[in-house]
Write a protein that holds these residues in place. Structure first.
Motif, short mmCIF file in Angstrom:
data_model
loop_
_atom_site.label_atom_id
_atom_site.label_comp_id
_atom_site.label_asym_id
_atom_site.label_seq_id
_atom_site.Cartn_x
_atom_site.Cartn_y
_atom_site.Cartn_z
N LEU A 14 0.81 -1.23 0.00
CA LEU A 14 0.00 0.00 0.00
C LEU A 14 0.85 1.29 0.00
O LEU A 14 0.60 2.18 -0.82
N VAL A 17 2.19 1.86 -3.54
CA VAL A 17 1.28 2.34 -4.60
C VAL A 17 0.80 3.76 -4.31
O VAL A 17 0.60 4.56 -5.23
N ILE A 18 0.65 4.09 -3.02
CA ILE A 18 0.21 5.47 -2.69
C ILE A 18 1.31 6.46 -3.09
O ILE A 18 1.04 7.50 -3.70
N LEU A 21 1.33 6.82 -6.80
CA LEU A 21 0.21 7.67 -7.25
C LEU A 21 0.54 9.14 -7.06
O LEU A 21 0.23 9.97 -7.91
N CYS A 34 -7.74 2.52 -3.90
CA CYS A 34 -6.79 1.41 -4.01
C CYS A 34 -7.47 0.11 -3.60
O CYS A 34 -8.51 0.11 -2.93
N LYS A 46 -11.49 4.08 -1.00
CA LYS A 46 -11.65 5.13 -2.01
C LYS A 46 -12.05 6.45 -1.35
O LYS A 46 -12.71 6.43 -0.31
N ALA A 69 -1.12 -4.91 -4.49
CA ALA A 69 -2.09 -3.80 -4.47
C ALA A 69 -2.13 -3.11 -5.83
O ALA A 69 -1.15 -3.12 -6.57
N ALA A 71 -3.82 0.71 -7.51
CA ALA A 71 -4.37 2.00 -7.07
C ALA A 71 -4.60 2.90 -8.27
O ALA A 71 -4.11 2.62 -9.38
N HIS A 72 -5.33 3.98 -8.02
CA HIS A 72 -5.83 4.77 -9.16
C HIS A 72 -6.13 6.19 -8.72
O HIS A 72 -6.60 6.43 -7.61
#
Ligand code: M6R
Length: 611
Positions: A14, A17-18, A21, A34, A46, A69, A71-72
């Motif tokens: 996590l 990916v954060i 992003l 995510c 979200k 993970a 994420a977006h």
């Protein structure tokens, strides 16, 4: 547009990916989300707003840890920015999570069919249909890959997708069609992102997925199939990247940093591309022989936004030096207009990102008509760079501010070199070629001297920051610069601004002028100076607040101007490289003085990968 990232390996996924992003947030974000596999369960988080809002809403790390993970960040196309519309989108049971960049064009009929089959939709997004389609085919197909394949065969549109399934907790599925997707190879770990800057801190070994390739990623293994059938070996490349390129350094905003980088970025655009002995330019990436060049009868320059403005400037340069007719068009129009492409037409698609959906589609449309298309791009390995038949990188370095600045001047530099290359085969002598090249070499120092006036331009910004409208005027090659100045102001300060060819004023826009209207006019020493001077007198007599940009030594505009910005003189065809600098600074300071988010203006994305 939307951004996608993913991680699979041994580390806690996590935070990775954060962080990834965040490196892409500058590209536009109105909500973030995510999905992680925690204790073999798929968990989704979200939030509308920025990534920090998502980060703050996450539970304690021990409740959301795991080594897989996705994420977006979303930039809304279908459905307002909200928690429910943020990605990941899920199936009915919350076992399949999808993050998507692109647009599913036929989602309405698909959604209707799926609802009839009993699926329950909770969002307004087009993406949600993909999760439900996979769920639907999961029951009839032998494997999850087959379910994804059948699901995507029903879909029309563009996508870069990362998919997590609770039933296959140790893998990520990544697939693209028309939207970029990059896989990073680490040490027993893999990364996915739609832009390499998200993952370059972890690995420089990457490969770009091609359309219709499905990549199954595990920590220590990946497999790519083309059209879900044949195994494919990717072309792994090493990214030549310096992380400082994506740091702000001492500057308050990336936009300011990028404006100040222009003496170097312009130099980088022409360095190594000049042949002084023949007074010519070298653009080897075009792969054009002298015979090819002498056959060219027509040129099309295509782009969007700022890149379109650079194309307009290119028209003036090429027609002047090479006397080849140039047609300039918005990529969004070109792609649907059925353009007439004759033999010996050369087509250039200009795009900083190399990923703009309309520009990419224009390239494909021209290629489908048998034309050779050349790319003028900044991002190495971008779709336009890869799909074009040749081209030139502008070497501006990463541009993070949504408002394009240094890419614009680097694009103009390449177009100038192109006009010399084409001109030398026709009208220009080696002496003229050399004279023009020498003047190009002086441009970085001249830009530097304009940047030294930034404090003065900030003072001017103070005087116009509360205006509701602004008008930009130019003539000849400075007309597209007026368009660009207006675009810069409106996109980051939200002040309505328009650029006009100064002589057009009397055909309508002059009616808008009153004592409240700032008019920013470019009136440099060139054959049209007297003409634009007359136009400005007309504006002045209607009480507009004139801010003029002219050359050092010309004081006569002081009588009619509230402020005058003086620039060094240069060759007419090189003027845009100088005249745009005060306009960039003016827009920047207005937006900053208004306390706006300069690097991430509302509603905008750095790279517009949807139509
Ligand atoms: O990446 P591209 O050059 O293809 O992008 C084209 C436009 O989206 C871009 O120039 C946009 O207009 C910028 N926000 C302008 O500052």
């Amino acid at each position: 547009m939307s951004n996608i990232v993913g991680y699979i390996g041994k580390r806690n996924a996590l935070p990775i990916v954060i962080e990834a992003l965040k490196r892409l947030e500058y590209r536009g974000c109105d909500s973030a989300g995510c999905a992680i596999i925690h204790d073999n369960k798929l968990q989704i988080y979200k939030k509308p707003g920025k990534i920090v809002d998502l980060e703050r809403s996450l539970p304690e790390p021990n409740l959301c840890s795991g080594s897989v993970a996705i994420a977006h960040t979303r930039w809304a196309t279908h459905g307002e920015p909200s928690e429910v519309n943020a990605h990941p989108q899920i199936d009915c049971y919350g076992k399949i999570a999808i993050v998507h960049n692109g647009i599913i064009e036929n989602y309405i009929p698909l959604k209707k069919q799926l609802i009839e089959l009993g699926h329950q939709f909770i969002s307004d997004t087009d993406t949600e249909v993909i999760a439900h389609l996979i769920e639907q085919y999961r029951t009839s197909e032998p494997t999850i890959q087959e379910a994804i394949r059948v699901a995507l065969s029903k879909v029309e549109g563009t996508y870069g997708l990362a998919i997590l399934c609770e039933d296959e907790p140790d893998q990520i599925f990544a697939i693209r069609k028309g939207s970029p997707l990059i896989v990073g190879i680490g040490d027993n770990e893999h990364f996915i992102a739609n832009d390499v800057s998200a993952i370059v801190i972890h690995t420089k070994r990457v490969f770009y997925l091609q359309d219709d390739e499905l990549c199954i990623l595990k920590g220590d293994y990946f497999e790519i199939t083309n059209g879900f059938r044949e195994k494919v070996k990717p072309q792994v490349s090493t990214v030549d990247w310096d992380i400082s390129a994506i740091e702000k350094g001492p500057y308050k905003h990336f936009m300011l940093k990028e404006i100040f980088e222009q003496p170097i970025s312009v130099d980088n655009a022409f360095r190594g591309r000049i042949d002084e002995s023949s007074g010519n330019a070298r653009l080897g990436g075009l792969k054009l022989t002298p015979q090819d060049i002498s056959k060219i009868e027509q040129i099309h320059l295509v782009g969007c936004g700022t890149s379109y403005h650079a194309a307009l400037i290119g028209k003036y340069m090429i027609e002047d030096f090479a006397r080849i007719p140039v047609q300039v068009e918005f990529a969004s129009e070109y792609r649907y207009r059925n353009p007439i492409i004759q033999d010996n037409t050369l087509i250039f698609v200009i795009s900083q990102s190399g990923e703009t959906a309309d520009s990419l589609a224009a390239l494909r449309e021209a290629q489908s008509k048998g034309a050779k298309v050349y790319g003028i791009t900044n991002v190495v390995g971008s779709s336009i760079a890869r799909e074009s038949n040749g081209g030139s990188y502008i070497h501006a370095g990463t541009e993070i501010g949504v408002a394009s600045t240094k890419a614009f001047t680097s694009q103009i530099t390449i177009l100038f070199l192109l006009s010399i290359l084409l001109g030398r085969q026709r009208n220009l002598s080696s002496i003229q070629g050399l004279e023009y090249i020498r003047e190009l070499q002086r441009i970085p120092a001249k830009i530097e001297s304009i940047l030294q006036q930034s404090e003065y331009i900030r003072e001017i910004a103070e005087t116009i920051k509360d205006s509701h409208n602004a008008m930009y005027l130019g003539r000849g090659i400075n007309y597209p610069v007026a368009l660009e100045g207006a675009l810069k102001l409106k996109e980051i300060s939200y002040i309505h601004a328009e650029g006009y060819a100064a002589a057009e004023m009397k055909h309508g826009p002059i009616a808008l002028i009153d004592k409240e209207m700032p008019v920013i006019a470019i009136a440099t020493n060139d054959p049209l100076y007297d003409k634009i001077h007359n136009n400005l007198e007309e504006v002045y007599s209607r009480k507009a607040r004139l801010i003029t940009i002219t050359n050092e030594g010309n004081t006569e505009l002081e009588n009619i101007s509230e402020r005058v910005i003086y620039l060094p003189s240069t060759l007419q065809n090189l003027q845009p490289l100088l005249t745009v600098i005060p306009l960039q600074l003016l827009a920047y300071y207005v937006a900053d003085l208004k306390g706006l988010n300069v690097d991430q203006p509302r509603n905008l994305a750095k790279s517009v990968t949807v139509e």
